[in-house]
Design an enzyme around this catalytic site. Sequence first.
Site, PDB file in Angstrom:
ATOM      1  CB  THR A 176      -0.888   0.013   1.273  1.00 30.44           C
ATOM      2  OG1 THR A 176      -1.643  -1.198   1.346  1.00 30.44           O
ATOM      3  CG2 THR A 176      -1.845   1.192   1.290  1.00 30.44           C
ATOM      4  NE  ARG A 204      -9.052  -7.241   1.002  1.00 32.43           N
ATOM      5  CZ  ARG A 204      -8.018  -6.460   1.277  1.00 32.43           C
ATOM      6  NH1 ARG A 204      -7.501  -5.667   0.348  1.00 32.43           N
ATOM      7  NH2 ARG A 204      -7.491  -6.442   2.494  1.00 32.43           N
ATOM      8  CB  ILE A 205     -13.427  -3.060  -0.237  1.00 32.10           C
ATOM      9  CG1 ILE A 205     -14.253  -3.079  -1.529  1.00 32.10           C
ATOM     10  CG2 ILE A 205     -12.962  -1.653   0.116  1.00 32.10           C
ATOM     11  CD1 ILE A 205     -13.509  -2.618  -2.751  1.00 32.10           C
ATOM     12  CE  LYS A 229      -5.872 -10.772   6.171  1.00 34.93           C
ATOM     13  NZ  LYS A 229      -5.893 -11.437   4.862  1.00 34.93           N
TER      14      LYS A 229
END
Length: 317
Positions: A176, A204-205, A229
């Site tokens: 990220t 998926r978000i 995560k």
Amino acid sequence: MARPAIAIHGGCGVMAQLDLSEAEWSAAREDLARALRAGWAKLQNGGTAVDAVEAAVMVMEDSPQFNAGHGAAFNAAGENELDSSIMDGATLAAGAVCAARRIRNPVSAARALMERGDSVMLTGQAADRFAEEAGLRVVDPSYFGTERRRKALASMQARAKAGTTLTASEAEKHGTVGAVALDAAGHLAAATSTGGFTNKPVGRIGDSPIIGAGTYARDGACAVSGTGKGEVFIRHVLAHEIASRMAYLGESLDAAAEQVVMRDLAPYGVGAGLVAIDAEGRIAAPFNTDGMFRGWIDRDGRLAVATHAEVFELGAA
């Protein structure tokens, strides 16, 4: 007048040194420095903290070194679905896009949505359509993929079949990018952007576009951008939790960030990290993994970047 400062991350869990060549590590550090300088230029020229975090994240979205924008991770269908958010600590205004397929710089779409003001989040085709109507650059989905990410997808899918997913390296799994900043007017902002984790379920978000989980900013407290995560971050409302510990318990930024990353998340055994900045421009960058792509320009204008334990001091920005 406040003394501006900015901090960024490019994902935690970084990974054994052998996962990338020294040239690749060097390129990543160079792009971290470029992102910092882009944000710093905004702050030095009278721009807002929102301007700064958007500019820094855009550089990382354009870099193939990080899992956001160009170079984003593939989902289980071999597609890129992009998530991003931004928050203005002065007003608590926020914007987010998720599962976008065509927005070159999702962080700019998140900002445009924030400034439109009638909603906080758009998803999928609606997000892509909004960006195009807003005059932002949209691209063919093939733009986002890189050979490195294709190899990571093949590796993760092979591991899934063999039942060895838990032994995958961080380089194979996720990443990220994010930025936090304090501007001369004393306002805070945060932004985060990601492609999610490799081989993620379609649709998926994670936490990155969720205000309060992966991104949060509130003047007088702090601005936070997380990496790790996402499902656990969402359940702990991680970024907001740090601001709350500071506000309600009187903890320092360092103490609050350390508590959340190193102790609150410890029972889950997941990789986690973040960058955060408080109302005085103090910076925290805790992580519980082998490393984290990170960097900052502090209140004295000194630039530093790092991937593992060693911090590279690059002098005046």
